[in-house]
Design an enzyme around this catalytic site. Structure first.
Site, PDB file in Angstrom:
ATOM      1  N   HIS A 165       0.843  -1.194   0.000  1.00 63.05           N
ATOM      2  CA  HIS A 165       0.000   0.000   0.000  1.00 63.05           C
ATOM      3  C   HIS A 165       0.884   1.253   0.000  1.00 63.05           C
ATOM      4  O   HIS A 165       2.033   1.195   0.447  1.00 63.05           O
ATOM      5  CB  HIS A 165      -0.860   0.062   1.273  1.00 63.05           C
ATOM      6  CG  HIS A 165      -1.911  -0.996   1.377  1.00 63.05           C
ATOM      7  ND1 HIS A 165      -1.942  -1.907   2.417  1.00 63.05           N
ATOM      8  CD2 HIS A 165      -2.977  -1.278   0.602  1.00 63.05           C
ATOM      9  CE1 HIS A 165      -2.996  -2.704   2.265  1.00 63.05           C
ATOM     10  NE2 HIS A 165      -3.634  -2.345   1.169  1.00 63.05           N
TER      11      HIS A 165
ATOM     12  N   CYS B 184      -2.047   0.467   9.892  1.00 62.29           N
ATOM     13  CA  CYS B 184      -3.130  -0.413   9.441  1.00 62.29           C
ATOM     14  C   CYS B 184      -3.928  -1.000  10.600  1.00 62.29           C
ATOM     15  O   CYS B 184      -5.012  -1.545  10.371  1.00 62.29           O
ATOM     16  CB  CYS B 184      -2.600  -1.502   8.526  1.00 62.29           C
ATOM     17  SG  CYS B 184      -1.347  -2.499   9.244  1.00 62.29           S
TER      18      CYS B 184
HETATM   19  C1  CIR Z   1      -3.215  -7.823   3.609  1.00 58.38           C
HETATM   20  O1  CIR Z   1      -2.434  -8.330   2.809  1.00 58.38           O
HETATM   21  O2  CIR Z   1      -4.260  -7.285   3.251  1.00 58.38           O
HETATM   22  C2  CIR Z   1      -2.888  -7.880   5.072  1.00 58.38           C
HETATM   23  N1  CIR Z   1      -2.196  -9.101   5.371  1.00 58.38           N
HETATM   24  C3  CIR Z   1      -2.038  -6.704   5.499  1.00 58.38           C
HETATM   25  C4  CIR Z   1      -2.776  -5.410   5.368  1.00 58.38           C
HETATM   26  C5  CIR Z   1      -1.968  -4.266   5.853  1.00 58.38           C
HETATM   27  N2  CIR Z   1      -2.731  -3.079   5.785  1.00 58.38           N
HETATM   28  C6  CIR Z   1      -2.218  -1.876   5.649  1.00 58.38           C
HETATM   29  O3  CIR Z   1      -1.018  -1.722   5.531  1.00 58.38           O
HETATM   30  N3  CIR Z   1      -3.035  -0.849   5.615  1.00 58.38           N
END
Ligand code: CIR
Length: 266
Positions: free
Chosen positions: A172, A260
Site C-alpha cells: 500500500h 493499518c
Molecule cells: C493484507 O495483505 O491485506 C494484510 N495481510 C495486510 C494489510 C496491511 N494493511 C495496511 O497496511 N493498511
C-alpha cells in the site's frame, strides 16, 4: 457526491477504532510465505500494547469485535477512508477481505457520514494518506482508478486537494509513507516517486524496509514508531518530534504496519 447511507451525529474526537486479532490470523494474506507460521497469540499481545499506546497518546478507543471469517480483520485501516466529516467504507482490493467493513461502519457512522464504494472500484484504506488538506491516493495492486475517484468524490467537495499517486514496490502507499503533522511526511523511496508528494515537506528514511516510514501520529502530537525500526525513531527525533515505540514485529510478518491497525479520527 455518492449516495449517503447514514447520517452523521455529534463526533467525539480524537477517537481510534481498532479490531482484535482472530485465531484465524495464521491464514492472513501475505505477499510471500511465512516461516514459522504466524502466531495469533503473539500478534494479539503486540496488538494490545499498540492499543495501549494509542490510549496513552490521547485517543478514545472503540473496539470492533474480531471475526474468525476474516483472518486479516485486525488491519482495520483498510476498511474505511475518512476525510473530514465523510468516510467511505471500502471495497477491499483482495477478495478475501471484502465484507470486513460491515462491522466497522456502524461505529464510524456515529462520527462521520458514511458512503459505500461500488464495483468495479476497489480501495484499501492503506492507500490513502491525508496530510492537512491534501489527500494522496495510491494506485496499487489493491486500489484502482475508480477507487481513487470515490475518494475524490467525498474529499473535493470539502475543499481537499486529491492527488492520485502511482505506488511503487510496496503493498500500500502507506507501507512506505505516513504523516508526522499537517504538512510533513516520512517517506521511503519504494513507496512512490518523491516528485508525486507535492505541497508537503518530505523526510526520507533509508534502509531496506519501506515499513520504516509507516508511523502513527498520536493525538497528543507524539509519533508512534515500530520498535524494530530504530533508524526511524532517530530520524523523527532529530526533526523535533517526540517518539514512542511499540513492538509490532509479528504484525509486520503479515505485511501490516502501525497505521493499518487503527482508523483514527482527530
Ligand atoms: C493484507 O495483505 O491485506 C494484510 N495481510 C495486510 C494489510 C496491511 N494493511 C495496511 O497496511 N493498511
Amino acid at each position: 457526491m455518492p449516495r449517503t447511507t447514514s447520517s452523521a451525529r455529534v463526533p467525539e474526537r480524537p477517537v481510534a477504532f481498532v479490531r482484535g486479532v482472530p485465531d484465524s490470523f495464521a491464514a492472513a494474506v501475505t505477499g510471500s510465505p511465512v516461516d514459522p507460521p504466524l502466531s495469533a497469540l503473539l500478534a494479539r499481545q503486540q496488538h494490545a500494547a499498540y492499543v495501549a499506546s494509542l490510549r496513552d497518546g490521547g485517543y478514545r478507543i472503540v473496539e470492533v469485535d474480531s471475526d474468525e471469517a476474516y483472518p486479516d480483520c485486525c488491519f482495520i485501516e483498510d476498511t474505511a477512508v475518512v476525510v473530514g466529516s465523510h468516510a467511505l467504507v471500502t471495497r477491499a482490493g483482495h477478495p478475501s477481505r471484502r465484507g470486513e467493513g460491515a462491522a466497522v461502519a456502524p461505529g464510524l457512522a456515529d462520527a462521520v457520514r458514511i458512503h459505500p464504494v461500488v464495483a468495479p472500484a476497489t480501495i484499501d484504506g492503506g492507500d490513502v494518506l491525508v496530510v492537512g488538506r491534501r489527500v494522496f491516493v495510491g494506485l496499487s495492486g489493491r486500489t484502482n482508478r475508480q477507487g481513487a475517484e470515490a475518494v475524490a468524490a467525498i474529499a473535493e467537495p470539502q475543499g481537499y486537494v486529491v492527488a492520485p499517486v502511482r505506488v511503487g514496490s510496496v503493498l500500500h502507499l502507506k507501507s512506505g509513507l505516513s504523516a508526522l503533522d499537517d504538512s510533513t511526511v516520512i517517506w521511503h523511496q519504494r513507496a512512490c516517486d518523491r516528485s508525486e508528494l507535492v505541497g508537503v515537506r518530505v523526510l526520507e528514511v533509508g534502509g531496506e524496509d519501506p515499513e520504516a516510514a509507516n508511523v502513527v501520529r498520536l493525538a497528543d502530537g507524539r509519533i508512534l514508531v515500530a520498535a524494530h525500526h530504530e533508524r526511524t525513531e532517530a530520524l523523527i527525533a532529530e526533526s523535533g518530534f517526540s517518539t514512542v515505540a511499540v513492538d509490532v514485529s509479528e504484525i509486520a510478518r503479515a505485511d501490516g504496519g502501525l497505521t493499518c491497525l487503527s482508523i483514527r479520527l482527530r
